[in-house]
Design a protein around this motif. Structure first.
Motif, PDB file in Angstrom:
ATOM      1  N   ASP A  73       3.784 -77.271  28.243  1.00  0.00           N
ATOM      2  CA  ASP A  73       4.244 -76.737  26.970  1.00  0.00           C
ATOM      3  C   ASP A  73       4.709 -77.887  26.081  1.00  0.00           C
ATOM      4  OD1 ASP A  73       3.738 -74.106  27.565  1.00  0.00           O
ATOM      5  OD2 ASP A  73       5.749 -73.712  28.334  1.00  0.00           O
ATOM      6  N   ASN A 121      -5.579 -71.432  15.047  1.00  0.00           N
ATOM      7  CA  ASN A 121      -6.098 -72.086  16.238  1.00  0.00           C
ATOM      8  C   ASN A 121      -7.589 -71.817  16.375  1.00  0.00           C
ATOM      9  OD1 ASN A 121      -3.091 -71.010  17.328  1.00  0.00           O
ATOM     10  ND2 ASN A 121      -3.561 -73.152  17.720  1.00  0.00           N
ATOM     11  N   ASN A 166      -3.558 -66.747  14.871  1.00  0.00           N
ATOM     12  CA  ASN A 166      -2.988 -66.075  16.036  1.00  0.00           C
ATOM     13  C   ASN A 166      -1.672 -65.413  15.652  1.00  0.00           C
ATOM     14  OD1 ASN A 166      -0.733 -67.854  16.287  1.00  0.00           O
ATOM     15  ND2 ASN A 166      -1.985 -69.322  17.414  1.00  0.00           N
ATOM     16  N   ASP A 167      -1.184 -64.570  16.519  1.00  0.00           N
ATOM     17  CA  ASP A 167       0.043 -63.826  16.214  1.00  0.00           C
ATOM     18  C   ASP A 167       1.255 -64.445  16.916  1.00  0.00           C
ATOM     19  OD1 ASP A 167      -0.621 -63.202  18.783  1.00  0.00           O
ATOM     20  OD2 ASP A 167      -0.563 -61.019  18.534  1.00  0.00           O
ATOM     21  N   LYS A 168       1.108 -65.680  17.371  1.00  0.00           N
ATOM     22  CA  LYS A 168       2.204 -66.338  18.080  1.00  0.00           C
ATOM     23  C   LYS A 168       2.959 -67.261  17.127  1.00  0.00           C
ATOM     24  CE  LYS A 168      -0.105 -66.124  22.576  1.00  0.00           C
ATOM     25  NZ  LYS A 168      -0.627 -66.910  23.733  1.00  0.00           N
ATOM     26  N   SER A 221       2.427 -66.801  11.861  1.00  0.00           N
ATOM     27  CA  SER A 221       1.287 -67.135  12.700  1.00  0.00           C
ATOM     28  C   SER A 221       0.853 -68.563  12.435  1.00  0.00           C
ATOM     29  CB  SER A 221       0.116 -66.177  12.445  1.00  0.00           C
ATOM     30  OG  SER A 221      -0.427 -66.401  11.156  1.00  0.00           O
ATOM     31  N   GLY A 273       6.892 -67.922  15.225  1.00  0.00           N
ATOM     32  CA  GLY A 273       8.200 -68.205  15.764  1.00  0.00           C
ATOM     33  C   GLY A 273       9.077 -68.876  14.740  1.00  0.00           C
ATOM     34  N   GLU A 284      11.217 -72.353  18.475  1.00  0.00           N
ATOM     35  CA  GLU A 284      10.756 -71.650  19.662  1.00  0.00           C
ATOM     36  C   GLU A 284       9.236 -71.713  19.790  1.00  0.00           C
ATOM     37  OE1 GLU A 284      11.447 -67.474  19.572  1.00  0.00           O
ATOM     38  OE2 GLU A 284      10.644 -67.189  17.563  1.00  0.00           O
ATOM     39  N   VAL A 285       8.560 -72.271  18.766  1.00  0.00           N
ATOM     40  CA  VAL A 285       7.104 -72.349  18.783  1.00  0.00           C
ATOM     41  C   VAL A 285       6.668 -73.348  19.845  1.00  0.00           C
ATOM     42  CG1 VAL A 285       5.046 -72.896  17.460  1.00  0.00           C
ATOM     43  CG2 VAL A 285       6.977 -71.744  16.357  1.00  0.00           C
ATOM     44  N   LYS A 286       5.814 -72.918  20.735  1.00  0.00           N
ATOM     45  CA  LYS A 286       5.290 -73.777  21.783  1.00  0.00           C
ATOM     46  C   LYS A 286       3.767 -73.661  21.821  1.00  0.00           C
ATOM     47  CE  LYS A 286       9.407 -74.907  23.362  1.00  0.00           C
ATOM     48  NZ  LYS A 286       9.957 -76.275  23.222  1.00  0.00           N
TER      49      LYS A 286
END
Length: 945
Positions: free
Chosen positions: A837, A743, A785-787, A740, A789, A824-826
């Protein structure tokens, strides 16, 4: 926090049934072990020494790492360690003032980089985790290493990697006594383009190492002084999401920039660093060490010129449109509205003090057991003082009637723009001082740590030794915000703070130089004299003096002040491996580190309606709208790690590493202070049961409930060390799966009471009492956050000493590396005018570092090149704004000649081709920063005895 759930990586490593500890043996011990196995350790002299020492350190380390030796650091006039470290594979930096500043490792920025001094955690002079490398003089550092794969004995904290700096150990010096002095002068070839800039700088350093009492007592001491002026001429385009309008009647709307800045920047850095170390080893069983490091770094800078704001609010004629964006045209105003051309004079001062010290005792039984105890202390104070003036054209200063004005401009992509102005911004009779401000930010960090390590040598065919230990640390961070302001940036100034007339004693006309020479002249305004003018005006109304304070009138100064405490208890166990697998020798380590963290913050929470405590601000004003709070959490982490080195032959080895890693949030992100507001909620409206509630909401954009960054990472590398000549070839693959990121985020609904926040049950507004709803409001905060990568990449490194060439050429050598990183993190930004992006900030897909060097007798020369492809980071403008940094190539050159009497003459040129910093907002026609630093020339000598 949810209970720990072991990942697949954790289970895989723990199932091996082994554990372990501590720091790997030092280089000397490793070299002896290597010699026992008949592996040759290369020994050379001159600049080649640093290159080969770096290879030896990499070859015999038990983790995947990169190293720069003392010879390299001691010979360069770099202003900080960061400049030298950027030559290592996978290491990059953002240039600030033309110099490397914070480090990025494998595409991750400084928030993910952990750093130590002599193996001990260091606090910073700011609110980040990564140390400010410009605080550490390169002359006082004996070695710098970047650990890309962790082991259990290393202090946790580096998802990207760990940078370890080392000062000298006097008992390891080759000489009985040694003395070294460095004297260097510096010159910048663009200094004459910036008014009041100093062209010349200097560096001076002394160091001594000595051994006494039959080499049982060692003493080392050093001092390093730096005076370094810097200059830059810069054009800064601002974000393109300030508004959209159909400017050319095409039926579609074009993005309009917020504005632009044209500025001269200059200033000076002054740094004095000190180090001392004592090492007493009375016999083979005892070792007692103490060391201290202190650095005082004062940086005073100015930025002045034009700031054009709010283009969208002016009358736009003859717009120039390119790919949906306005990149030029004429913008005018009748002297009203928010469109304005400011003459800005900003003064930024950073005063930093850092002190670090430690005491270490080590005992061994002469056979198998070693016990080491360590106490360390680190303290850093950072004072950031930002002050500035804003002046605008007036037809009548006394009546505050602004003059009509217009600007005609044309952006030129990644080249300097052109602009012309209708007014004369060097006319003292027309330019009125409408705003003066100061926004200091003081921060203090302090850490005390205690560590106890054990190592036990084993005699079996699998484990060479086992290590285990415990570490406890207490860290405290304090932040104080304050503000002093006079006037307004926009609109009419208050009656008691009128626009002020400038006088000749406080102003002078400044001309632009270099690429900016086409821009018109402007007035430089002395900030201290502007403050004196403000105080004179304030005295007329019985106010003043103009002094920054934390005050309720600007409540953010009170809310953003506060403290953060972090108590960490960590233990580890590590097994050092040494066995054979199918006739292949395997070494390395396997272990786990267990970390318990107790983090909490004290600050002010706004409750409103007079329901709080009586709290006074710096002006003595009492408020009852706030309470003191303390919020935090405890959590435990299990961090397994594995490092394997397969020795295929004497010159070939394959490394594999796997680990779970963590990096704690920036410490200033853990503050608990927050403001609030209430909104009404009406239920059963229009019925006899109608009732109005107050719903509690809160803002802060920090949170003491943040979790660390976590990642699982894997490394695989092949290393080939040449036998016919001196050098090596290395290829490495890496993969990090980051769980994660942190943010700013609005959580709605948020249950404040459940999370331990103090919220009143009722409030009284205008004589009416309302019940408060505590679990439906919004919380503007920072979150994990859980995004997450992956980040993955390839690194290639090649070093070759061409000693097989004819005599005149056998001093030729080359060292270089190439890194490819992908993720892959955007993230999403709209600063270009539409959602776009963007990649992970700090990540360049391609990084290339090369050095071609030549050594002949006492003559050394080298040419170094650093290339990095485009990346995203923050450009500093009115506010920090994310932008794309264009690809850049920086060349440095150095030559030296050493005489037999110990004197060495040195010449170096940094930024040989005067490479500029260039940024843009998503598309290259949307100009961001174009910043020219100039070339820096260094000339001096070194004397060694």
């Amino acid at each position: 926090m949810s209970p720990f759930k072991p990942s697949m990586l954790t289970l895989a490593l723990l199932s091996a049934g082994l554990s372990a500890n501590t720091y790997a043996a030092d280089e000397k011990v490793k070299e002896k072990e290597a010699q026992k196995d008949d592996i040759e350790v290369i020994e050379v002299k001159g600049f080649r020494t640093s290159v080969i020492k770096s290879l030896n350190a990499k070859r015999f380390n038990d983790t995947i790492s990169e190293t720069i030796s003392a010879d390299d650091l001691g010979a360069l006039p770099d202003s900080s360690i960061a400049d030298a470290l950027t030559r290592l594979p996978g290491v990059t930096a953002v240039r600030t003032g033309g110099q490397a500043s914070g480090l990025n490792i494998r595409g991750l920025d400084g928030d993910f980089v952990f750093a130590t001094l002599n193996g001990r955690e260091q606090v910073t002079t700011g609110g980040k985790r990564a140390i400010e490398f410009d605080q550490y003089p390169s002359e006082l550092i004996n070695q710098a290493a970047v650990y890309k794969s962790p082991k259990a004995s290393l202090i946790e904290g580096g998802v990207a990697g760990t940078v370890e700096l080392k000062t000298a150990d006097p008992l390891k010096s080759e000489k009985e006594h040694s003395f070294n002095i460095n004297v260097r002068g510096a010159f910048n070839d663009r200094a004459d383009e910036v008014s009041d800039a100093n062209k010349f700088g200097n560096r001076l350093s002394f160091s001594y190492q000595g051994k006494f009492l039959e080499d049982t007592l060692g003493i080392a001491a050093g001092y390093a002084h730096l005076y370094q002026p810097y200059v830059s001429s810069q054009f800064i385009g601002l974000r393109f999401n300030d508004g959209k309008r159909d400017l050319n009647g095409s039926g579609s709307e074009e993005s309009i920039s917020e504005g632009f800045e044209v500025q001269q920047k200059g200033g000076e850095d002054k740094r004095d660093g000190y180090m001392a170390a004592i090492h007493w080893q009375p016999n083979d069983n005892w070792s007692i060490k103490t060391d201290v490091f202190h650095s005082k770094f004062d940086s005073k800078n100015f930025a002045r010129g034009y700031r054009v704001k709010n283009l969208k609010d002016g009358k736009i004629t003859n717009p120039i449109i390119e790919n949906g964006s306005m990149v030029g045209g004429t913008v005018s105003s009748e002297g009203n509205g928010n469109f304005a051309v400011f003459v800005v004079n900003d003064d930024d001062t950073k005063l930093s003090d850092l002190t670090s010290g430690a005491f270490n005792v080590e005992w061994n039984d002469g056979e198998k057991l070693t016990i080491a105890a360590d106490i360390s202390y680190s303290k850093a104070d950072g004072k950031f003082v930002n002050g500035g003036t804003r002046a605008v054209l007036y037809n009548d200063i006394d009546a505050q009637i602004r003059a009509p004005e217009s600007v005609t401009y044309r952006l030129n992509g990644l080249n300097h723009a052109t602009a012309s102005f209708s007014g004369d911004y060097s006319d003292i009779n027309k330019l009125g001082l409408r705003q003066v401000g100061m926004w200091p930010y003081d921060q203090q960090n302090e850490l005390v740590a205690y560590k106890l390590d054990f190592k036990y040598e084993l005699e079996n065919d699998f484990l060479s030794s086992v290590e285990f230990g415990v570490r406890y640390s207490e860290r405290e961070f304090n932040a104080q915000r304050s503000q002093a302001g006079y006037g307004n940036e926009f609109g009419k100034n208050p009656d008691n703070q009128p626009v002020l007339r400038l006088n000749k004693d406080m102003t002078s006309v400044v001309d632009f130089g270099g690429e900016l020479s086409g821009f018109p002249s402007f007035l430089k305004i002395d900030f201290d004299k502007a403050v004196a003018l403000v105080n004179k005006q304030l005295a007329k109304t019985g106010k003043g003096p103009f002094k920054p304070t934390a005050n309720w009138g600007n409540s953010w100064t009170m809310i953003q002040s506060g403290s953060v405490n972090e108590d960490v208890l960590a233990g580890y166990v590590q097994g050092n491996l040494d066995f054979e697998l199918a006739d292949i020798k395997v070494t390395g380590n396997l272990g786990v580190r267990i970390v318990n963290t107790d983090q909490y913050s004290s600050g002010l929470q706004q409750v409103g309606f007079g329901l709080g405590e009586e709290i006074a601000d710096d002006n003595g004003v009492i408020s009852k709208d706030y309470i003191r709070n303390e919020v935090g959490q405890k959590y435990t982490d299990y961090l397994p790690s594995l490092n394997l080195n397969f020795h295929l032959t004497e010159n070939d080895q394959i490394r594999f590493a796997a680990a779970k890693v963590m990096a704690r949030p920036p410490i200033d992100k853990l503050k608990s202070g927050r403001g609030n507001w209430y909104h009404d909620k009406v239920v059963n409206k229009g019925t006899p049961q109608e009732k109005t509630y107050k719903v509690y909401n809160s803002w802060g954009n920090t949170s003491p409930l943040l979790d660390p960054f976590y990642a699982d990472q894997f490394d695989l590398s092949y290393e080939r060390y040449f036998s016919e000549s001196e050098g090596a070839f290395v290829v490495a693959l890496f993969y990090k799966n980051i769980k994660s990121f942190i943010n700013n985020f609005t959580i709605k609904p948020f249950d404040f009471e459940k999370e331990g926040f103090i919220v009143p049950d009722t409030v009284t507004d205008n004589g009416v009492t309302y019940d408060v709803i505590k679990n439906e409001g919004q919380y503007q905060t920072a979150i994990n956050n859980d995004k997450g990568g992956y980040i993955r990449g390839l690194e290639l490194a090649y070093t070759q000493i061409f000693d097989f060439l004819p005599d005149a050429l056998n001093g030729l050598g080359f060292t270089g590396s190439y890194s490819f990183s992908d993720s892959e993190v955007k993230f999403t930004t709209n600063l270009s005018g539409s959602d776009l992006d963007i990649p992970l900030p700090g990540l360049s897909k391609h990084v290339l570092n090369t050095t071609l060097f030549y050594t002949l007798d006492g003559f050394d020369t080298r040419l170094s090149m650093r290339y990095r492809s485009k990346y995203v980071s923050e450009q500093v403008a009115v506010e920090s704004q994310l932008a794309f940094f264009d690809a850049e190539t920086v060349l440095d050159y150095q030559a030296s000649y050493a005489f037999d009497n110990g004197v060495k003459l040195l010449l170096q040129v940094n930024n040989l081709t005067d490479e500029a910093n260039k940024t843009y907002f998503g598309k290259k026609h949307q100009t961001g920063t174009i910043q020219n630093f100039g070339r820096q020339f260094f000339l001096g000598f070194n004397y060694s005895l």
